[in-house]
Design a protein around this motif. Structure first.
Motif, short mmCIF file in Angstrom:
data_model
loop_
_atom_site.label_atom_id
_atom_site.label_comp_id
_atom_site.label_asym_id
_atom_site.label_seq_id
_atom_site.Cartn_x
_atom_site.Cartn_y
_atom_site.Cartn_z
N GLY A 45 0.61 3.36 0.35
CA GLY A 45 0.14 2.09 -0.20
C GLY A 45 -1.04 1.52 0.58
O GLY A 45 -1.70 0.61 0.11
N GLY A 46 -1.32 2.05 1.77
CA GLY A 46 -2.42 1.56 2.59
C GLY A 46 -3.75 1.69 1.88
O GLY A 46 -4.60 0.80 1.97
N LYS A 47 -3.95 2.78 1.17
CA LYS A 47 -5.21 2.98 0.45
C LYS A 47 -5.34 1.93 -0.67
O LYS A 47 -6.43 1.42 -0.91
CB LYS A 47 -5.28 4.39 -0.10
N LEU A 48 -4.24 1.63 -1.31
CA LEU A 48 -4.26 0.61 -2.36
C LEU A 48 -4.67 -0.75 -1.79
O LEU A 48 -5.46 -1.47 -2.39
CB LEU A 48 -2.89 0.49 -3.04
N TYR A 49 -4.15 -1.08 -0.61
CA TYR A 49 -4.51 -2.35 0.02
C TYR A 49 -6.00 -2.40 0.34
O TYR A 49 -6.66 -3.41 0.13
CB TYR A 49 -3.69 -2.59 1.29
N LEU A 50 -6.54 -1.30 0.85
CA LEU A 50 -7.98 -1.26 1.13
C LEU A 50 -8.78 -1.42 -0.16
O LEU A 50 -9.81 -2.10 -0.18
CB LEU A 50 -8.37 0.05 1.82
N LEU A 52 -7.82 -3.01 -2.88
CA LEU A 52 -7.71 -4.41 -3.31
C LEU A 52 -8.63 -5.31 -2.50
O LEU A 52 -9.31 -6.18 -3.05
CB LEU A 52 -6.26 -4.89 -3.18
N ILE A 53 -8.65 -5.11 -1.18
CA ILE A 53 -9.52 -5.92 -0.32
C ILE A 53 -10.98 -5.65 -0.66
O ILE A 53 -11.79 -6.57 -0.77
CB ILE A 53 -9.22 -5.64 1.16
N GLY A 54 -11.35 -4.38 -0.83
CA GLY A 54 -12.72 -4.04 -1.20
C GLY A 54 -13.11 -4.64 -2.54
O GLY A 54 -14.21 -5.17 -2.70
#
Length: 109
Positions: A45-50, A52-54
Motif C-alpha cells: 500500500g506504500g506505493k498507493l500512498y505515494l 495519492l500524495i503525488g
C-alpha cells in the motif's frame, strides 16, 4: 484585493510556485521523491500512498496555475481558499490515519 492578481510579478510568482508543486507531485507520484512520507510503512500500500500524495500535489499545482486567470471577487477568493484548506486538512488527516492503521496492522502480524 482581486486586482493584486493582475500584477505581473505576483502572477509570475504564483505560476512559478505552482509549476514547482506540479514537478514535485510528479516526482512523488513516480516514487522518485517523498520517501520521508513512508519511512515506517513497508507494504504494498506504500506505493498507493505515494501516488495519492503525488496526485494531491499535482492537483494543487494545477489549481494554483488557474488562480491568476480567474476574474474573481475578493469574497470568492476567500471562499475558494477556505474550501481548499478544509479539503487539504481532511485529505492529510485521513491519509495519516490510514498510514498509521496500516503500520499497526503490520506490527501485529
Amino acid at each position: 484585493m482581486a486586482d493584486v492578481f493582475n500584477q505581473e510579478f505576483v502572477v509570475a510568482l504564483i505560476i512559478a510556485f505552482s509549476v514547482y508543486v506540479i514537478i514535485r507531485g510528479i516526482a512523488i507520484f513516480f516514487g522518485k521523491a517523498g520517501k520521508g512520507y513512508l519511512e515506517n510503512v513497508q507494504s504494498p500500500g506504500g506505493k498507493l500512498y505515494l501516488q495519492l500524495i503525488g496526485g494531491y500535489y499535482i492537483l494543487s499545482g494545477i489549481l494554483g496555475i488557474l488562480i491568476p486567470r480567474l476574474d474573481w471577487k475578493t469574497e470568492e477568493i476567500y471562499f475558494a481558499i477556505a474550501i481548499f484548506a478544509i479539503t487539504s486538512v481532511v485529505f492529510w488527516v485521513a491519509l495519516d490515519f490510514f498510514m498509521k492503521r496500516e503500520k499497526r496492522l503490520q506490527q501485529h502480524n
